[in-house]
Design an enzyme around this catalytic site. Structure first.
Site, PDB file in Angstrom:
ATOM      1  CB  SER A 116      -0.902   0.007   1.230  1.00  0.00           C
ATOM      2  OG  SER A 116      -0.125   0.287   2.379  1.00  0.00           O
ATOM      3  CE  LYS A 117      -2.767   5.068  -2.655  1.00  0.00           C
ATOM      4  NZ  LYS A 117      -3.797   4.087  -2.351  1.00  0.00           N
ATOM      5  NE  ARG A 118       1.262   0.823   6.624  1.00  0.00           N
ATOM      6  CZ  ARG A 118       0.622  -0.286   6.269  1.00  0.00           C
ATOM      7  NH1 ARG A 118      -0.604  -0.217   5.824  1.00  0.00           N
ATOM      8  NH2 ARG A 118       1.220  -1.454   6.369  1.00  0.00           N
ATOM      9  CG  HIS A 119       4.476  -1.078   2.077  1.00  0.00           C
ATOM     10  ND1 HIS A 119       3.121  -1.277   2.092  1.00  0.00           N
ATOM     11  CD2 HIS A 119       4.981  -1.863   3.062  1.00  0.00           C
ATOM     12  CE1 HIS A 119       2.818  -2.152   3.033  1.00  0.00           C
ATOM     13  NE2 HIS A 119       3.926  -2.519   3.640  1.00  0.00           N
TER      14      HIS A 119
END
Length: 467
Positions: free
Chosen positions: A238-241
């Site tokens: 996800s964008k967190r990564h």
RNA sequence: GCUCCCAUCGUCUAGCGGUCUAGGACUCCGCCCUCUCACGGCGGCAACAGGGGUUCGAGUCCCCUUGGGAGUACCA
């Protein structure tokens, strides 16, 4: 029958890593078998699809070099055809109108969940005699009630679903627009797709799609469901990564071939081989060798591959991709030494193109100030004699690596200093910092005028520091 | 909850019943090379989730447990 594969993203965001890999696998498969590769944009969800996303996907495909033979096709341009098929299904009794309200469906689901059952539509509208006043119906596919669907998946093997586990899915919304499971089936059939290589998350949809195909009288294609890609932490990507968009990897200084090589090895292998040229990938790629478990994205390995390709590529190739990053730093290569020479000198010392661009700024621009740590260590009073000797020597020596190298060595000998005591002050003087390619090459590329001027600047610095 | 999928070093993986005291790569740690940073060379740490079977023999086949994941939408 001829081989045809497809990549069918929905334009609701950028081209992400997972999609890029299934696209790559599909592309490889088509190339290997002399088949065709189709790009199809699944934009039936009018609410979430955007033109920007379409552009982002096309841009990503182009950057990766995944050229398609047909398309891009847009499902929104095929609504008439889907409507025909839906009518056909209605006429043949394979589909029916459903007037159930959202509340009604919700209540049904809750009850089923409470009974520890799988929530699914019970087909109650099948019995309905008359339309409900003022309700625009959806259209449902009438899924078989008995028997089972067998998927002979190329990577998963034999997967069996009972029809009793499936339900009558919606194939047209109340506004008449078709839904995913219908459009995929129609397009895969009519575009002649023979191999559907797609993400694992679609495995559950496959039996429904196969049933629709059967109702339409078609043979399903071969399926290959590839596992998902997880983030560095093993959780869903996800964008967190950080980077999940393909174009973000370009921005961060990765070469497309490094990303491609990384992606092909993620979930696929050919013995112990790590490095694959495009030609090798095409030749060696086998769907049978695709892994069946999800794999975590490992940026440090990608970095290693990127470094490898930076090292191995021709300076011209690097220059082509580097210019974007040079531009980002406001560097105009025409204002300094030959960029190809500079690249050659830096190929072994950059992990990314961003890093390389940053490392070569001093060849093209005047640095603001000497880097503090390096200056403190190397631009001390005892370095002044060496710098002065070098300045004098460089003013008249032949301008070649060999001559400059000889000069530095001679200076060290004459002043009875170690190489490091001469080369390193010169490096800081000439580059502003303590890191650069070999000193002779560095100085040669910076140029005589500029180097002498910078040595003068260093000597001033030493004098000032002495006060 | 229900259905389906998955399970070898931290990570990517090799392994398709005996050649496994489990191999390679990345990361990390040493050493060598060296004018800096790198490149390179050499070496090291590190895994078959657990339990039952099947078999002369299991990392490899079967079952269960556990743990992950996906789906369960008038999204795709």
């Amino acid at each position: 029958m001829s081989i045809k594969t497809r990549f069918a993203p929905s334009p609701t965001g950028y081209l992400h890593i997972g999609g890029a890999r299934t696209a790559l696998f599909s592309w490889l498969y088509a190339r290997k078998h002399g088949g065709r590769f189709v790009l199809r944009i699944e934009d039936t969800d009018l609410e979430r699809s955007t033109a920007e996303s379409v552009n982002a996907i096309l841009e990503g495909m182009t950057w990766m070099g995944l050229e398609y033979d047909e398309g891009p096709f847009f499902q929104t341009q095929r609504f008439d055809r889907y409507a025909e098929i839906i009518q056909q299904l209605l006429d043949s009794g394979h589909a029916y109108r459903c007037y159930c309200s959202k509340e009604e469906l919700e209540a049904m689901r809750e009850e089923q969940m409470a009974n520890k059952q799988k929530p699914r539509y019970d087909g109650r509208c099948l019995e309905r005699e008359a339309p409900r006043e003022g309700v625009e119906p959806v259209i449902r596919f009438r899924n078989p009630r008995e028997g089972e669907v067998v998927i002979d998946d190329l990577v998963r093997g034999r997967v069996v679903f009972k029809n009793s586990e499936l339900d009558d899915l919606i194939i047209a919304r109340s506004d008449g627009s078709p839904t995913y499971n219908l459009t995929v089936v129609v397009d895969d059939m009519e575009m002649g797709i023979s191999y559907v290589i797609r993400g694992d998350d679609h495995l559950n949809n496959t039996p429904r799609q196969m049933n629709i195909m059967k109702a339409l009288g078609y043979e399903p294609p071969k399926y290959a469901h590839v596992p998902m890609i997880l983030g560095d932490d093993g959780k869903r990507l996800s964008k967190r990564h950080g980077a999940v968009s393909v174009m973000q990897y370009r921005d961060e200084g990765f070469l497309p071939e490094a990303l491609i090589n990384y992606l092909v090895r993620l979930g696929w292998s050919h013995g112990d081989q790590e490095i694959f040229s495009l030609e090798e990938m095409i030749e060696l790629f086998e769907v049978e060798n695709i892994n069946n478990s999800a794999s975590a994205f490992n940026t440090s390995k990608l970095v290693w591959l990127n470094q490898h390709y930076i090292k191995e590529s021709s300076p011209e190739h690097i220059a082509h991709h580097l210019s974007f990053h040079l531009g980002n730093l406001g560097i105009d290569p025409s204002e300094g030494p030959d960029i190809l020479e500079v690249i050659k000198a830096n190929q072994e010392r950059a992990k990314t193109l961003v890093e390389m661009a940053q490392n070569i700024v001093f060849f093209y621009k005047e640095f603001e100030a000497f880097e503090e740590k390096a200056a403190k260590k190397n631009l001390k009073a005892d370095a002044a004699p060496a710098l002065e000797a070098l300045r004098a020597g460089l003013a008249e020596c032949e301008w070649s690596d060999e001559a400059i190298h000889a000069l530095v060595e001679r200076t060290a000998e004459e002043l009875e200093l170690k190489m490091g005591k001469v080369a390193q002050p010169l490096r800081v003087a000439a580059t502003g910092g303590g890191i650069s390619p070999p000193i002779d090459v560095t100085v040669r590329l910076i140029g005589r005028e500029r180097t002498i001027e910078r040595i003068g600047r260093a000597l001033e610095y030493i004098e000032k520091s002495a006060d």
